[in-house]
Write an enzyme that holds these catalytic residues in place. Structure first.
Site, PDB file in Angstrom:
ATOM      1  N   TYR A  59       0.852  -1.193   0.000  1.00 54.13           N
ATOM      2  CA  TYR A  59       0.000   0.000   0.000  1.00 54.13           C
ATOM      3  C   TYR A  59       0.881   1.234   0.000  1.00 54.13           C
ATOM      4  O   TYR A  59       1.834   1.313   0.775  1.00 54.13           O
ATOM      5  CB  TYR A  59      -0.886   0.027   1.253  1.00 54.13           C
ATOM      6  N   GLU A  61      -0.506   4.811  -0.542  1.00 53.93           N
ATOM      7  CA  GLU A  61      -1.302   6.027  -0.793  1.00 53.93           C
ATOM      8  C   GLU A  61      -0.424   7.253  -0.617  1.00 53.93           C
ATOM      9  O   GLU A  61       0.336   7.357   0.350  1.00 53.93           O
ATOM     10  CB  GLU A  61      -2.488   6.085   0.175  1.00 53.93           C
ATOM     11  N   ASP A 205      -6.609  13.653 -25.229  1.00 52.11           N
ATOM     12  CA  ASP A 205      -6.699  12.251 -24.831  1.00 52.11           C
ATOM     13  C   ASP A 205      -5.882  11.465 -25.854  1.00 52.11           C
ATOM     14  O   ASP A 205      -6.349  11.164 -26.955  1.00 52.11           O
ATOM     15  CB  ASP A 205      -8.160  11.793 -24.814  1.00 52.11           C
ATOM     16  N   THR A 231      -3.276   6.023 -21.982  1.00 52.58           N
ATOM     17  CA  THR A 231      -3.130   4.689 -21.403  1.00 52.58           C
ATOM     18  C   THR A 231      -1.704   4.234 -21.681  1.00 52.58           C
ATOM     19  O   THR A 231      -0.994   4.855 -22.486  1.00 52.58           O
ATOM     20  CB  THR A 231      -4.113   3.689 -22.028  1.00 52.58           C
ATOM     21  N   LYS A 234      -1.445   0.398 -25.014  1.00 53.93           N
ATOM     22  CA  LYS A 234      -1.764   0.263 -26.449  1.00 53.93           C
ATOM     23  C   LYS A 234      -0.443   0.191 -27.216  1.00 53.93           C
ATOM     24  O   LYS A 234       0.354  -0.707 -26.947  1.00 53.93           O
ATOM     25  CB  LYS A 234      -2.693   1.393 -26.879  1.00 53.93           C
ATOM     26  N   ARG A 240      -1.627  -2.656 -18.550  1.00 60.97           N
ATOM     27  CA  ARG A 240      -2.912  -1.965 -18.575  1.00 60.97           C
ATOM     28  C   ARG A 240      -2.881  -0.858 -17.526  1.00 60.97           C
ATOM     29  O   ARG A 240      -2.599  -1.130 -16.349  1.00 60.97           O
ATOM     30  CB  ARG A 240      -3.989  -2.999 -18.259  1.00 60.97           C
TER      31      ARG A 240
HETATM   32  N1  DSN Z   1     -11.565   0.431 -25.448  1.00 59.47           N
HETATM   33  C1  DSN Z   1     -10.551   1.272 -26.053  1.00 59.47           C
HETATM   34  C2  DSN Z   1     -10.476   1.092 -27.507  1.00 59.47           C
HETATM   35  O1  DSN Z   1     -10.562  -0.028 -27.949  1.00 59.47           O
HETATM   36  O2  DSN Z   1     -10.321   2.058 -28.265  1.00 59.47           O
HETATM   37  C3  DSN Z   1     -10.730   2.703 -25.696  1.00 59.47           C
HETATM   38  O3  DSN Z   1     -11.100   2.813 -24.377  1.00 59.47           O
END
Ligand code: DSN
Length: 431
Positions: A59, A61, A205, A231, A234, A240
């Protein structure tokens, strides 16, 4: 790719054979098919090792040096490394690596920048936006007054004139640019100008493109945005999770918005894995990878277009492409089903001004992050375009269609196994 990290699998097999079976089944699925979901990738063995580690027990925080619990010296080192690596890679003044996901990162960005009831201007979901950009089923659409901008019907590119008109008419407190199914480059300087004209914050974003930014394959939003959310799983090829980059004056607000406002304890194993991925992404080889991802997506998009699946927006500059299937008379949902039966995972997707409902959709979205990690190039993309075209045309309700899908599944598996996603250690044999 390296050997899949092994030691714990034996412990898992002894303790919980059912879940061990799930892991092995998923590993087999990832190794045996063609994976074209534009938001997915294969992490390295090093990222997986950090994820499956004792850091999950801690933990922490707070932030490095200012935690609410003792015993944080090691996790502090991991978080500081992740932050420093992200700052260096993206030229960002301030970085927060704690968001659990892209949606969590976006929620924290809203919390830092706007108040409930404020107006937010963002891309309409059916034109390529995200649920967190103002959808009525999401917090963003319930707690904020959201206005959507669109692409132009003729070019299928963002209608920047409309963005400006809507901004002047509605005076948003926040403008969001960034999309989940927009294949072309975003004009960050124009968005910045519009935001400045109306006194709005600009948030980019960059969830989909941040890996391409890291690999210098597309322009960076960092010099133009007040906040960049993203994120890490990707094209960036990490675990993730989410991340926020911002200008220094907003740093303290962003940190407070993540913890304690929208999140509790950070996932230190995921943060360590983010640090590993950021180190990997700062190597010159990653730039080669990112550029190849784009070349592959262009080849795949052109291959699909040659088979009658029109390239939305005339093609792609990124890792993803959208194909309009209306000329073939097959909807996105059926195409997605048929491709899955043929060992090819992709998703149905609305095309701009789609007459179909989102659950049917007229198009498919394909992405090349994962197949490029496997080492595939343009020749394989042309082969995959041919496989998709045959699969989409094969009606599984007919004997000929069902047999065609079985045949493609064999070819898809052969191709995947020529470029294995993960090399296997001996303990990973399927029981
Ligand atoms: N679920 C993602 C995508 O496939 O684009 C975006 O959140």
């Amino acid at each position: 790719m390296g050997t899949f990290w092994g030691p714990d699998l034996e412990a898992l097999r002894r303790e919980d054979p059912e879940i061990a079976g799930v892991l092995l089944g998923e590993l087999e699925r990832q190794r045996s098919g063609l994976h074209l979901i534009a938001s997915e990738n294969f992490t390295s063995a090093a990222v997986l090792a950090a994820l499956g580690s004792t850091l999950t027990n801690k933990y922490a925080e707070g932030y490095p040096g200012q935690r609410y619990y003792r015993g944080c010296a090691e996790v502090d080192r991991a978080e500081k490394l992740a932050i420093e690596r992200a700052k260096a890679l993206f030229g960002a003044e301030h970085v927060n690596v704690q968001p659990h996901s892209g949606a969590s990162a976006n929620m924290a960005a809203y919390a830092a920048l706007v108040q409930p009831g404020d107006t937010v201007l963002a891309m309409d979901l059916p034109h390529g936006g995200h649920l967190t950009h103002g959808s009525k089923v999401n917090f963003s659409g319930k707690w904020f007054r959201t206005v959507g901008y669109h692409v132009r019907p003729d070019t299928e590119l963002i209608d920047y004139d409309e963005v400006r008109e809507l901004a002047l008419a509605h005076r948003p407190a926040l403008i969001i640019c960034g999309a989940t199914s927009y294949p072309r480059l975003l004009d960050f300087p124009v968005f910045r100008d519009i935001a400045d004209e109306v006194g709005a914050y600009l948030m980019v974003d960059a969830a989909h493109i941040i890996g391409l930014v890291a690999g210098r394959a597309v322009p960076s939003p960092v010099p133009f945005a007040d906040v960049v959310s993203c994120t890490t799983h990707k094209v960036l090829r990490g675990p993730r999770g989410g991340m926020l980059l911002c200008r220094e004056p907003l740093g303290a607000r962003i940190d407070k918005a993540v913890f304690p406002f929208t999140q509790g304890g950070p996932m230190m194993h995921a943060i360590a894995a983010k640090a590993v991925a950021l180190r990997e992404a700062s190597r010159p080889e990653f730039q080669g990878y990112a550029h190849q991802v784009v070349r592959n997506s262009q080849a795949l998009s052109a291959g699909l277009a040659a088979e009658g699946m029109r390239a939305v927006a005339g093609g792609t500059d990124t890792h993803l492409a959208l194909a309009d299937l209306r000329e073939l008379g097959v909807c996105g949902r059926d195409a997605e089903d048929r491709c899955e039966q043929a060992g090819i995972t992709l998703n149905k997707n609305a095309v701009p001004f789609d007459p179909e409902k989102p659950t049917t959709a007229s198009g498919i979205r394909v992405g090349t992050a994962a197949v490029t990690t496997q080492g595939m190039g343009e020749a394989q993309m042309r082969e995959i375009a041919g496989l998709i075209a045959t699969a989409v045309r094969a009606d599984p309700a007919t004997a000929a269609g069902a047999s065609a899908l079985r045949e493609i599944a064999v070819r898809a598996e052969e191709l995947a196994q020529r470029f294995p996603a993960y090399a296997l250690g001996s303990s990973y044999e399927l029981a």
